[in-house]
Design a protein around this motif. Structure first.
Motif, mmCIF file in Angstrom:
data_model
loop_
_atom_site.group_PDB
_atom_site.id
_atom_site.type_symbol
_atom_site.label_atom_id
_atom_site.label_comp_id
_atom_site.label_asym_id
_atom_site.label_seq_id
_atom_site.Cartn_x
_atom_site.Cartn_y
_atom_site.Cartn_z
ATOM 1 N N SER A 66 0.826 -1.211 0.000
ATOM 2 C CA SER A 66 0.000 0.000 0.000
ATOM 3 C C SER A 66 0.858 1.258 0.000
ATOM 4 C CB SER A 66 -0.931 0.009 1.215
ATOM 5 O OG SER A 66 -0.181 -0.021 2.426
ATOM 6 N N MET A 67 2.051 1.170 0.576
ATOM 7 C CA MET A 67 2.960 2.310 0.597
ATOM 8 C C MET A 67 3.545 2.552 -0.787
ATOM 9 S SD MET A 67 4.732 1.269 4.223
ATOM 10 C CE MET A 67 5.889 2.639 4.335
ATOM 11 N N THR A 68 3.847 1.475 -1.486
ATOM 12 C CA THR A 68 4.323 1.614 -2.870
ATOM 13 C C THR A 68 3.249 2.258 -3.730
ATOM 14 O OG1 THR A 68 5.749 -0.331 -2.664
ATOM 15 C CG2 THR A 68 5.177 0.378 -4.897
ATOM 16 N N MET B 2 3.055 5.919 -2.997
ATOM 17 C CA MET B 2 4.165 6.653 -3.615
ATOM 18 C C MET B 2 3.918 6.834 -5.105
ATOM 19 S SD MET B 2 7.008 8.223 -2.990
ATOM 20 C CE MET B 2 7.916 7.601 -1.562
ATOM 21 N N GLN B 3 3.398 5.824 -5.750
ATOM 22 C CA GLN B 3 3.088 5.938 -7.174
ATOM 23 C C GLN B 3 2.015 7.000 -7.415
ATOM 24 O OE1 GLN B 3 2.026 1.903 -8.129
ATOM 25 N NE2 GLN B 3 4.150 1.240 -8.398
ATOM 26 N N GLU B 4 1.018 7.042 -6.555
ATOM 27 C CA GLU B 4 -0.036 8.049 -6.684
ATOM 28 C C GLU B 4 0.535 9.453 -6.495
ATOM 29 O OE1 GLU B 4 -2.858 6.884 -3.752
ATOM 30 O OE2 GLU B 4 -3.744 5.280 -4.990
ATOM 31 N N ARG B 5 1.469 9.591 -5.571
ATOM 32 C CA ARG B 5 2.082 10.901 -5.328
ATOM 33 C C ARG B 5 2.921 11.341 -6.524
ATOM 34 N NH1 ARG B 5 5.624 11.558 -1.708
ATOM 35 N NH2 ARG B 5 5.007 13.633 -1.017
ATOM 36 N N VAL B 6 3.617 10.393 -7.134
ATOM 37 C CA VAL B 6 4.403 10.716 -8.330
ATOM 38 C C VAL B 6 3.484 11.177 -9.457
ATOM 39 C CG1 VAL B 6 5.773 9.683 -10.188
ATOM 40 C CG2 VAL B 6 6.388 9.258 -7.801
ATOM 41 N N GLU B 7 2.372 10.472 -9.641
ATOM 42 C CA GLU B 7 1.426 10.858 -10.693
ATOM 43 C C GLU B 7 0.835 12.241 -10.427
ATOM 44 O OE1 GLU B 7 -0.862 7.522 -12.865
ATOM 45 O OE2 GLU B 7 -0.949 6.974 -10.737
ATOM 46 N N LYS B 8 0.379 12.474 -9.210
ATOM 47 C CA LYS B 8 -0.212 13.765 -8.863
ATOM 48 C C LYS B 8 0.824 14.886 -8.965
ATOM 49 C CE LYS B 8 -3.844 12.032 -5.780
ATOM 50 N NZ LYS B 8 -4.344 11.991 -4.376
ATOM 51 N N GLY B 9 2.053 14.568 -8.556
ATOM 52 C CA GLY B 9 3.115 15.564 -8.613
ATOM 53 C C GLY B 9 3.460 15.985 -10.021
ATOM 54 N N HIS B 10 3.070 15.170 -10.999
ATOM 55 C CA HIS B 10 3.289 15.495 -12.408
ATOM 56 C C HIS B 10 1.958 15.711 -13.118
ATOM 57 C CE1 HIS B 10 7.127 13.682 -11.236
ATOM 58 N NE2 HIS B 10 7.672 14.382 -12.218
ATOM 59 N N ALA C 223 12.504 5.045 -7.579
ATOM 60 C CA ALA C 223 13.651 5.941 -7.406
ATOM 61 C C ALA C 223 13.417 6.905 -6.248
ATOM 62 C CB ALA C 223 13.911 6.704 -8.701
ATOM 63 N N GLN C 224 12.184 7.374 -6.092
ATOM 64 C CA GLN C 224 11.872 8.272 -4.982
ATOM 65 C C GLN C 224 12.016 7.559 -3.639
ATOM 66 O OE1 GLN C 224 11.350 11.556 -5.018
ATOM 67 N NE2 GLN C 224 11.677 11.544 -7.229
ATOM 68 N N ILE C 225 11.603 6.304 -3.594
ATOM 69 C CA ILE C 225 11.775 5.525 -2.373
ATOM 70 C C ILE C 225 13.254 5.399 -2.030
ATOM 71 C CG2 ILE C 225 11.517 3.213 -1.364
ATOM 72 C CD1 ILE C 225 8.913 2.976 -3.085
ATOM 73 N N GLU C 226 14.081 5.177 -3.057
ATOM 74 C CA GLU C 226 15.527 5.076 -2.829
ATOM 75 C C GLU C 226 16.116 6.403 -2.376
ATOM 76 O OE1 GLU C 226 17.838 2.391 -3.053
ATOM 77 O OE2 GLU C 226 15.922 1.350 -2.868
ATOM 78 N N ARG C 227 15.577 7.503 -2.867
ATOM 79 C CA ARG C 227 16.056 8.820 -2.418
ATOM 80 C C ARG C 227 15.808 8.995 -0.928
ATOM 81 N NH1 ARG C 227 13.604 13.707 -5.391
ATOM 82 N NH2 ARG C 227 15.318 14.800 -4.400
ATOM 83 N N ASP C 228 14.608 8.644 -0.475
ATOM 84 C CA ASP C 228 14.290 8.774 0.946
ATOM 85 C C ASP C 228 15.192 7.876 1.785
ATOM 86 O OD1 ASP C 228 12.236 10.626 0.545
ATOM 87 O OD2 ASP C 228 10.734 9.070 0.258
ATOM 88 N N ARG C 229 15.411 6.662 1.304
ATOM 89 C CA ARG C 229 16.304 5.749 2.020
ATOM 90 C C ARG C 229 17.713 6.340 2.094
ATOM 91 N NH1 ARG C 229 17.042 -0.361 2.134
ATOM 92 N NH2 ARG C 229 15.341 -0.571 0.634
ATOM 93 N N SER C 230 18.190 6.906 0.974
ATOM 94 C CA SER C 230 19.518 7.494 0.941
ATOM 95 C C SER C 230 19.659 8.634 1.949
ATOM 96 C CB SER C 230 19.833 8.018 -0.465
ATOM 97 O OG SER C 230 21.066 8.703 -0.494
ATOM 98 N N MET C 231 18.643 9.488 2.022
ATOM 99 C CA MET C 231 18.684 10.604 2.968
ATOM 100 C C MET C 231 18.768 10.092 4.393
ATOM 101 S SD MET C 231 15.984 13.370 1.408
ATOM 102 C CE MET C 231 16.048 13.820 -0.331
#
Length: 292
Positions: free
Chosen positions: A164-166, A169-177, A192-200
């Motif tokens: 559900s979290m994935t 995140m997909q819905e947020r990417v779509e809305k963000g664009h 990729a956005q999930i990996e960015r958050d993990r990296s931070m």
């Protein structure tokens, strides 16, 4: 993203909520923030009032103790050069000029084209003047492209991460664009956005352990969501740590982030800007090529 509120009743409720939100936290609240291991301070990237408000918080925080200062705007792969450059500046003088600050930013791959320098220059200046270790947290553009094309495989998600979290995140990417992305781009971009958050999260946990200092992270509000982003990964990586996540939202919340996803939310006037969805109508979306 610009959202049109159709119902007058909803608008009235929103106004009441914003009226109850103080413009800035009191000193006791800031003292409580300073006791955390990780202090996450958000932003709407192009909102001048929000940057000014956060800068006041940072000034107050550095009177309470010593911190490491982590930034979304710096690429993690450049941490070694960033540290060397900062240490070189610290050894030369107590004050620095704009040219030196720009060289420091360049060491962390700060994008002067992508980010408005006037908003972030005070952060670099404060880091040098207060001797705050600068921490780069983000993935580089090349790393993001490698993830999106499958050249580099995304890390395995932990058991705490649910499907559900994935989807969210997909819905947020779509809305963000503005729902204009080709369908085949949504899942790779979300990964990729999930990996960015993990990296931070990984970067600030490493900094906390290496410096033995609490870490302040400045990043977009979306990266600070406790249900989905950096705070989630902090629970996985450093479960006993105290984390506060402070969003700086625009009145009207055009980013459409839920208040409950943060420790606290503070509101600033909305920035006057062109409709981003109108601009995206002229953008040509395409998956990057996988170069072997």
């Amino acid at each position: 993203m610009k959202q049109i509120v159709a119902a007058v009743g909803m608008l009235v409720v929103s106004v009441l909520v914003y009226a109850q939100s103080p413009a800035s936290p009191d000193l006791n609240t800031i003292q409580n923030w300073s006791n955390a291991d990780y202090i996450l301070l958000g932003e709407v990237h192009d909102n001048a009032a929000g940057h000014a408000l956060r800068q006041e918080w940072l000034k107050a925080l550095v009177t309470k103790g010593h911190f490491a200062l982590a930034m979304e705007q710096l690429d993690r792969e450049n941490q070694a050069l960033l540290t060397v450059t900062e240490q070189d500046l610290l050894s030369k003088a107590n004050t620095v000029n704009e040219g030196q600050l720009k060289e420091l930013a360049k060491a962390g791959s700060f994008s002067f084209k992508g980010w408005q320098w006037s908003f972030y220059e005070p952060l670099f200046k404060m880091a040098v003047e207060q001797n705050l270790p600068l921490i780069a947290t983000n993935l580089s553009q090349s790393e993001m492209m490698s993830l999106m094309t499958g050249k580099v495989k995304a890390s395995t998600l932990p058991s705490e991460w649910h499907s559900s979290m994935t989807k969210l995140m997909q819905e947020r990417v779509e809305k963000g664009h503005c729902n204009m992305l080709p369908k085949e781009m949504v899942s790779p971009m979300a990964s990729a956005q999930i990996e960015r958050d993990r990296s931070m999260a990984e970067a600030i946990v490493a900094a906390h352990r290496d410096t033995h200092l609490p870490v302040i992270l400045v990043a977009g509000n979306g990266h600070l969501r406790e249900d989905l982003a950096v705070p989630f990964w902090l629970k996985v990586l450093d479960p006993k740590a105290k984390v506060v996540s402070i969003a700086v939202m625009e009145e009207g919340n055009t980013d459409n982030e839920p208040q409950k996803a943060f420790t606290s939310v503070y509101y600033v006037p909305a920035q006057d800007r062109a409709d981003p969805c109108e601009e995206l109508k002229h953008h040509r979306f395409a998956m990057p090529e996988h170069k072997k």
